[in-house]
Design an enzyme around this catalytic site. Structure first.
Site, PDB file in Angstrom:
ATOM      1  N   HIS A  30      66.165-103.483 -28.846  1.00  0.00           N
ATOM      2  CA  HIS A  30      67.024-103.365 -27.672  1.00  0.00           C
ATOM      3  C   HIS A  30      68.269-104.249 -27.803  1.00  0.00           C
ATOM      4  O   HIS A  30      68.507-105.161 -26.996  1.00  0.00           O
ATOM      5  CB  HIS A  30      66.263-103.712 -26.389  1.00  0.00           C
ATOM      6  CG  HIS A  30      66.887-103.113 -25.161  1.00  0.00           C
ATOM      7  ND1 HIS A  30      66.171-102.823 -24.030  1.00  0.00           N
ATOM      8  CD2 HIS A  30      68.163-102.751 -24.892  1.00  0.00           C
ATOM      9  CE1 HIS A  30      66.984-102.321 -23.105  1.00  0.00           C
ATOM     10  NE2 HIS A  30      68.197-102.275 -23.607  1.00  0.00           N
TER      11      HIS A  30
ATOM     12  N   ARG B 274      66.986 -95.480 -22.153  1.00  0.00           N
ATOM     13  CA  ARG B 274      65.849 -96.184 -21.591  1.00  0.00           C
ATOM     14  C   ARG B 274      64.584 -95.704 -22.291  1.00  0.00           C
ATOM     15  O   ARG B 274      64.380 -94.510 -22.520  1.00  0.00           O
ATOM     16  CB  ARG B 274      65.737 -95.924 -20.084  1.00  0.00           C
ATOM     17  CG  ARG B 274      66.693 -96.765 -19.240  1.00  0.00           C
ATOM     18  CD  ARG B 274      66.253 -98.211 -19.224  1.00  0.00           C
ATOM     19  NE  ARG B 274      67.039 -99.045 -18.336  1.00  0.00           N
ATOM     20  CZ  ARG B 274      68.040 -99.813 -18.727  1.00  0.00           C
ATOM     21  NH1 ARG B 274      68.405 -99.815 -20.000  1.00  0.00           N
ATOM     22  NH2 ARG B 274      68.681-100.576 -17.863  1.00  0.00           N
TER      23      ARG B 274
ATOM     24  N   GLU C  69      58.672-102.755 -23.345  1.00  0.00           N
ATOM     25  CA  GLU C  69      59.324-103.826 -24.113  1.00  0.00           C
ATOM     26  C   GLU C  69      58.836-105.201 -23.674  1.00  0.00           C
ATOM     27  O   GLU C  69      58.594-105.419 -22.487  1.00  0.00           O
ATOM     28  CB  GLU C  69      60.841-103.724 -23.929  1.00  0.00           C
ATOM     29  CG  GLU C  69      61.412-102.433 -24.480  1.00  0.00           C
ATOM     30  CD  GLU C  69      62.908-102.301 -24.229  1.00  0.00           C
ATOM     31  OE1 GLU C  69      63.518-103.241 -23.652  1.00  0.00           O
ATOM     32  OE2 GLU C  69      63.478-101.264 -24.604  1.00  0.00           O
TER      33      GLU C  69
END
Length: 320
Positions: free
Chosen positions: A279, A232, A261
């Site tokens: 990601h 994370r 993000e």
């Protein structure tokens, strides 16, 4: 009015979830988790939910008949599980089906960060190999490295198993030591960073992990150190990481996740000693399809049998 259970989908979700759910349930699709434009009568009929992202307490409070929330992903920090548990709502996630893909990505990101393969390919594609000669030697190598795993759950173990053939030393830090591995255990993250020269983080977002990789940890990792994060983005103090990379406090970093993000600090993008991915650790068609199927299968199982397949620990179910 249909007698099929009504399932809420707040915001975007994998289309396979929507398609499969629509075969068995009525769907209520709304723009986002605020449900600002949805009247109470419709929300009061909702018995299930499928979500990829936020599901706050404020939404749970408006769903008096809600029984189960299927969360898309192994991590489920976007769902307020405390509020769900207090309301007697089961929350499920999608563990295991993405373990291999994320572990593969972690190894690829590690190698790319060490050996700068992305930059080397771009050098070739830009015609520079022919015009300027050989690509510069990579300053780093995986050979002889000591690797620390920040987190040793399902995905962490898959990463460890992939690393063993590389003939590296492994160590780890978790809240409690495991009894089924021979890797060296460190009871603090700073202690782990001091003992290794590669730190791979694969932990969920919790109050304990948020900002855990800070300036002190990075300094302990040292000037030959490499940070890899496939867990994370909130785990890393991004300003401290940028400063460490700019100053040579650590040698390099490979990141698949970020604090805000999809916004990535320009300072990170500009650095030559980082490898950045948007990601994508679990982002293959087969893996995302399997995740979507598990979201649906959890909801179907709940309404068919009263048992979820993969409930999260905060909302356990004795029959699952």
């Amino acid at each position: 009015m249909s007698d099929r259970p009504l399932v809420l989908i707040p915001g975007r979700i994998h289309p396979r979830v929507r398609d499969r759910l629509s075969d068995r349930f009525d769907l209520l699709e709304i723009a986002d988790a605020t449900a600002a434009d949805v009247d109470a009568d419709r929300l009061e009929r909702v018995r299930g939910a499928a979500v990829s992202g936020r599901f706050p307490a404020s939404l749970i409070e408006r769903l008096p008949k809600l029984e189960v929330i299927g969360s898309f992903g192994a991590g489920y920090d976007g769902v307020d599980v405390k509020a769900a548990a207090a309301a007697g709502v089961i929350v499920t996630n999608t563990p295991d089906v993405l373990n291999d893909e994320v572990a593969d990505t972690a190894i690829a990101l590690l190698l790319n960060t060490m050996r700068q393969f992305y930059f080397a390919e771009r050098y070739l594609r830009d015609g520079r190999w022919e015009d300027e000669g050989a690509f510069p030697l990579s300053p780093l190598s995986l050979k002889g490295r000591k690797i620390g795993l920040h987190g040793l759950g399902r995905i962490g173990m898959e990463i460890a198993n992939r690393l063993l053939p590389f003939k590296v030393e492994l160590a780890y830090h978790t809240r409690r030591p495991r009894t089924d591995v021979d890797f060296a255990y460190h009871d603090t993250l700073v202690g782990l960073a001091e003992a290794v020269d590669v730190l791979i983080s694969i932990v969920p977002s919790t109050p304990e992990t948020n900002g855990a990789i800070n300036a002190e940890v990075l300094a302990a990792l040292g000037p030959n150190g490499v940070l890899i994060n496939v867990g994370r983005g909130s785990t890393v103090d991004e300003p401290a990481l940028i400063a460490a990379l700019q100053a040579g406090t650590i040698a390099a970093a490979g990141l698949d996740v970020f604090a805000d993000e999809p916004r990535v600090p320009q300072a990170l993008i500009d650095l030559p000693n980082v490898s950045l991915l948007p990601h994508v650790a679990s982002a293959s068609v087969p893996t995302r399809d399997a995740m979507a199927d598990l979201v649906v299968d959890n909801i179907v199982s709940w309404f068919d049998t009263g048992r979820p397949l993969t409930p999260v620990p905060e909302t356990p179910h004795p029959k699952s």
